[in-house]
Structures are given as C-alpha cells and as structure tokens.
Design a protein around this motif. Structure first.
Motif, PDB file in Angstrom:
ATOM      1  N   UNK A   1     -67.596  -8.455 -84.938  1.00 55.88           N
ATOM      2  CA  UNK A   1     -67.594  -9.699 -85.693  1.00 55.88           C
ATOM      3  C   UNK A   1     -67.008 -10.785 -84.818  1.00 55.88           C
ATOM      4  N   UNK A   2     -67.519 -11.998 -84.951  1.00 53.57           N
ATOM      5  CA  UNK A   2     -67.037 -13.109 -84.129  1.00 53.57           C
ATOM      6  C   UNK A   2     -66.614 -14.258 -85.030  1.00 53.57           C
ATOM      7  N   UNK A   3     -65.381 -14.679 -84.845  1.00 55.08           N
ATOM      8  CA  UNK A   3     -64.898 -15.909 -85.483  1.00 55.08           C
ATOM      9  C   UNK A   3     -65.035 -17.010 -84.451  1.00 55.08           C
ATOM     10  N   UNK A   4     -65.387 -18.203 -84.880  1.00 56.51           N
ATOM     11  CA  UNK A   4     -65.629 -19.263 -83.899  1.00 56.51           C
ATOM     12  C   UNK A   4     -64.442 -20.200 -83.687  1.00 56.51           C
ATOM     13  N   UNK A   5     -63.494 -20.247 -84.590  1.00 52.00           N
ATOM     14  CA  UNK A   5     -62.364 -21.166 -84.433  1.00 52.00           C
ATOM     15  C   UNK A   5     -61.045 -20.441 -84.556  1.00 52.00           C
TER      16      UNK A   5
ATOM     17  N   UNK B   1     -66.569 -13.501 -90.807  1.00 49.76           N
ATOM     18  CA  UNK B   1     -67.092 -13.785 -89.472  1.00 49.76           C
ATOM     19  C   UNK B   1     -68.263 -14.749 -89.541  1.00 49.76           C
ATOM     20  N   UNK B   2     -68.331 -15.650 -88.557  1.00 50.85           N
ATOM     21  CA  UNK B   2     -69.430 -16.612 -88.467  1.00 50.85           C
ATOM     22  C   UNK B   2     -70.585 -16.070 -87.647  1.00 50.85           C
ATOM     23  N   UNK B   3     -70.318 -15.023 -86.875  1.00 55.16           N
ATOM     24  CA  UNK B   3     -71.360 -14.433 -86.031  1.00 55.16           C
ATOM     25  C   UNK B   3     -71.101 -12.942 -85.902  1.00 55.16           C
ATOM     26  N   UNK B   4     -72.130 -12.241 -85.474  1.00 58.70           N
ATOM     27  CA  UNK B   4     -72.029 -10.796 -85.262  1.00 58.70           C
ATOM     28  C   UNK B   4     -72.726 -10.474 -83.949  1.00 58.70           C
ATOM     29  N   UNK B   5     -72.182  -9.472 -83.245  1.00 53.01           N
ATOM     30  CA  UNK B   5     -72.782  -9.064 -81.990  1.00 53.01           C
ATOM     31  C   UNK B   5     -73.034  -7.559 -82.029  1.00 53.01           C
ATOM     32  N   UNK B   6     -74.248  -7.181 -81.711  1.00 48.47           N
ATOM     33  CA  UNK B   6     -74.682  -5.787 -81.662  1.00 48.47           C
ATOM     34  C   UNK B   6     -74.742  -5.371 -80.203  1.00 48.47           C
TER      35      UNK B   6
END
Length: 185
Positions: free
Chosen positions: A117-121, A153-158
């Motif tokens: 999971x990616x948080x941007x701020x 999370x604002x983004x996800x990475x696989x």
C-alpha cells in the motif's frame, strides 16, 4: 441475504468505485513485453506492434487468452493510483483458464507476488502481504490480508516475484483491490 453476502457485495461496490477512477502509475511499472505481439507489416516492413499496456489489468473483465498486459521476464511491478483512499482488506488476481490456453498450460501466470500500500503524503510504502496464485485453481482468486489494519492507501503496488515457468514474459490479466473507502477528512 447472509452477513457474508452483504459484506462481499459491499466489497464489490467499493472495488467498482475504485476501479472506475483508478489509473496506472506507469513510471513505477515494468517494461511491456512486445516481441510476441501481433505486428502490422507491409512488404515485410513492420509499421507498428500491437501490445497492451498495464492499464489492461485494471480495465473491464477477463476475456480471452492473450488479452493481457505482458511484462518482460518472470518478475515485475504494477502500480495503481486508486480513485479514493482505501482500507485494503483483500486483493484479487485473475488469469486465463488453463482449459482456454492453446497449450493447456499457463506458464506465464503470476505465481508468487507481494502487495504494498502506498500513502502519498508523505510517500510511504507498506508491505500488505505475500500470496501465491494457484495455476490449478479458479481463474479469479481472492486473497485476504492477514492484518488489514486501519490505514488507508491512495495507491497500491503489485510485485510479481515468480511465474509458473515462462522466462521471457509474465501475463497479468486483472488485478483488483477490495476494502473500505476511508471517511473524508
């Protein structure tokens, strides 16, 4: 309607809303594999190569063998910006059925993969889990996070770590994120 059915229906609604506004973060994705893609040639001179990009993985439904995003090698990354911050509880990986493959094999299917999971701020990547896609299982396989937590999370990475034996490329047909929209702040 059972409690489980209501919960699944809510997860699907969240997934649909998220997928509708999701976008691929191409700068964080692996290189698209193009060698085996259909080509348009005139007198043997290639004019263009038809290949599907990573956006294929978050669009529409699973269709036919070959209608996927292929990336170079057996390891690769797909990054997706979600339409809304989500508390992720499950992920779904889809691949074409073995019975629909001309060879009866799906060596290009992802095998072991991790999700972040990616948080941007500020930008912060959090490990959410590692999973194995079963090549003998159903084409669509959903995996529960062991400890989903309350983080949105604002983004996800696989991160695909291995596939089922195809060394040149790996095919991703569909990847979905399930969970709950974070309340507006």
């Amino acid at each position: 309607m059972t409690r489980l059915n209501r919960w699944l229906l809510e997860c699907i609604k969240v997934c649909v809303r998220v997928c509708e506004g999701a976008s691929v973060i191409t700068s964080r994705c692996s290189q698209t594999y193009t060698s085996a893609s259909p080509r348009l040639t005139v007198f043997g001179i290639p004019l263009f190569t038809l290949s599907r990009g990573p956006r294929t993985v978050i669009q529409g439904s699973l269709k036919h063998p070959g209608e996927c995003w292929s990336f170079v090698g057996s390891k690769g990354t797909l990054a997706v910006s979600l339409s809304h911050p989500i508390r992720i509880t499950h992920v779904t990986m889809e691949h074409a059925q073995r019975s629909h493959s001309p060879t009866g094999e799906i060596k290009s299917a992802p095998r072991d993969f991790e999700v972040y999971g990616i948080r941007t701020q500020p930008e912060k990547e959090t490990f959410l889990g590692n999973f194995t896609y079963d090549q003998f299982g159903e084409p669509s396989q959903t995996f529960a996070l062991k400890d989903p937590g309350e983080e949105a999370y604002q983004a996800v990475e696989l991160h695909v770590l291995t596939n089922w034996g195809q060394q040149e490329y790996t095919c991703l047909y569909r990847f979905r994120v399930h969970g709950h929209m974070a309340p507006a702040s």
